[in-house]
Design a protein around this motif. Structure first.
Motif, PDB file in Angstrom:
ATOM      1  N   ARG A 156       0.896  -1.184   0.072  1.00 15.48           N
ATOM      2  CA  ARG A 156      -0.189  -0.085   0.082  1.00 15.48           C
ATOM      3  C   ARG A 156       0.924   1.319  -0.058  1.00 15.48           C
ATOM      4  O   ARG A 156       0.369   2.298  -0.247  1.00 15.48           O
ATOM      5  N   PRO A 161      -4.890   4.974  -2.113  1.00 18.82           N
ATOM      6  CA  PRO A 161      -6.009   4.220  -1.887  1.00 18.82           C
ATOM      7  C   PRO A 161      -7.096   4.649  -2.906  1.00 18.82           C
ATOM      8  O   PRO A 161      -7.417   5.566  -3.575  1.00 18.82           O
ATOM      9  N   PHE A 201      -3.362  -3.576   1.408  1.00 21.87           N
ATOM     10  CA  PHE A 201      -4.481  -2.588   1.218  1.00 21.87           C
ATOM     11  C   PHE A 201      -4.350  -1.407   2.241  1.00 21.87           C
ATOM     12  O   PHE A 201      -4.151  -1.446   3.566  1.00 21.87           O
ATOM     13  N   HIS A 202      -5.080  -0.438   1.666  1.00 19.03           N
ATOM     14  CA  HIS A 202      -5.363   0.940   2.750  1.00 19.03           C
ATOM     15  C   HIS A 202      -6.358   0.547   3.515  1.00 19.03           C
ATOM     16  O   HIS A 202      -7.413  -0.053   3.200  1.00 19.03           O
TER      17      HIS A 202
END
Ligand SMILES: [Zn+2]
Length: 411
Positions: A156, A161, A201-202
């Motif tokens: 990330r 995002p 992942f954000h």
């Protein structure tokens, strides 16, 4: 279908309580009567199966199954790009092998083809293709990337995002009919060295995915190694957490706080397989990989013991389906729960049966021997509550029944 009565058996009912001598009657696909001690169930015109003193128990559940990866103890199929039709055939093959080894239910750890996964579930349920009850799952899709298991993991830190795109993929998966969406919150070190410890992942993306999952009534499953990923998964309502290798006290506290909705699958089978057989298949072969894996094996022992101490549901299921960890070896996880995590065999059997019914979202119908429960049964030659290793020996599985159908009967 008609009625079958099992006589001369010891019943392990899935609760974890000791076995008891008795009988059990199945009508069509349902358990309709149990008897204890010298009592008898109704006979009528039922077929009688003399269990010869063996153990009758609910069929097993694997909480982390990868039928679409395609490797079994009968046939090694290396992972690669496949279309939906090829994937469907692999799932059918793996499903049959899994059932042959006593696993009547599986919670999918993700598939590269949602279409194939859903079609296989329908065929297994209808009974014309042998396979387990399947709670289906898609793999995630990282924004900008393809769906499915990647071999390079974009952390990330190196991208912006994109919550709307991640949420849209959850909606797409729900529309395709899968029961769950699996997110690789961390990478996969077997494919990209060290990536188990990097976040993909954000948080805004995971929050958006979770919101969509609630609206669409699908579960979220996390492939998570780090304490940060565990925290995110628990906080956003993921139902199933895999691996959890680098859990710390705070992560375990969060899991314990939400243990009524959480299922964990530490997947010791893949850790052992990476160590023992990975290098001969060209994975986890470098000196640094070996150190990482040995450390992971140590850590997961501690995490497993902590889950047990805290009463957090931990289910067997060890990422079977890779060439170095093929489907059919699934029962090895049960033994590792005893050897590594300190469970008693009865506790492991409870996790693999009654808790299996819970993670399949059928707690009132699946995973126990009781009136009204589905007739998914195993008849084991011997006492698996004394020797868990019996479940790994195919010739000891004298009867395998799924949905009232005899898949195997050697009595
Ligand atoms: Zn997996």
């Amino acid at each position: 279908m008609s009625a079958i009565v099992f006589t001369n058996v010891h019943l392990f009912d899935g609760s974890g309580a000791p076995r008891f001598a008795g009988e059990l009657r199945v009508q069509d696909n349902t358990i309709v009567e149990l008897a204890r001690g010298g009592q008898q169930v109704g006979r009528g015109d039922a077929r009688l199966i003399d269990g010869q003193g063996g153990t009758l128990m609910p069929g097993l559940t694997d909480v982390h199954a990868h039928l679409a990866l395609g490797s079994t103890v009968e046939q090694i199929n290396k992972p690669g790009d496949r279309n939906d039709a090829q994937t469907a055939l692999l799932i059918a093959h793996c499903g049959r092998v899994m059932l042959d080894h006593g696993f009547t239910s599986a919670y999918s750890g993700g598939s590269g083809s949602m279409l194939a996964e859903v079609a296989a579930r329908q065929a297994f349920d209808a009974g014309w293709v042998p396979g387990p009850r399947l709670r289906t799952s898609s793999f995630e899709r990282v924004p900008g990337g393809p769906m499915g298991l990647q071999t390079r993991f974009p952390g990330r830190a190196v991208r912006e995002p994109q919550p709307a795109e991640v949420a849209a993929f959850v909606a797409e998966a729900a529309a395709a009919g899968v029961d769950a969406v699996k997110f690789l919150l961390n990478g996969v070190s077997a494919f990209d060295a060290g990536s188990n410890q990097g976040e993909q992942f954000h948080e805004a993306e995971i929050a958006a995915a979770a919101d969509m999952a609630r609206r669409k009534h699908v579960w979220l499953t996390a492939h998570c190694y780090t304490a940060e990923s565990i925290r995110m998964a628990v906080h956003h309502g993921f139902r199933v957490l895999y691996h959890c290798t680098y859990a710390d006290e705070a992560a375990l506290d969060a899991m314990e706080q939400h243990k009524d909705r959480l299922f964990v699958g530490l997947a010791p089978g893949i850790v052992e397989a990476d160590l023992l057989r990975g290098p001969s298949f060209g994975v986890m072969a470098s000196e640094a990989d070996r150190r990482e894996q040995a450390d992971a094996a140590e850590r997961i022992r501690w995490v497993g013991r902590e889950l047990r101490r805290r009463g957090i549901r931990n289910l067997p299921g060890g990422d079977y389906g890779f060439p170095w960890n093929p489907v059919g070896g699934n029962a090895r996880d049960l033994a590792l729960f005893v050897e590594w995590f300190g469970h008693t065999p009865a506790e492991v059997l409870h996790a693999a049966t009654a808790l299996g019914g819970e993670v399949l979202a059928m707690p009132e119908r699946l995973g126990r021997l009781a009136n009204g429960y589905l007739a998914d049964l195993l008849l084991v030659d011997g006492d698996p509550t004394a020797d868990i290793g019996l479940l790994g020996k195919r010739d000891k599985l004298r009867v395998i029944m799924k949905d009232g159908r005899l898949h195997r009967c050697t009595l």
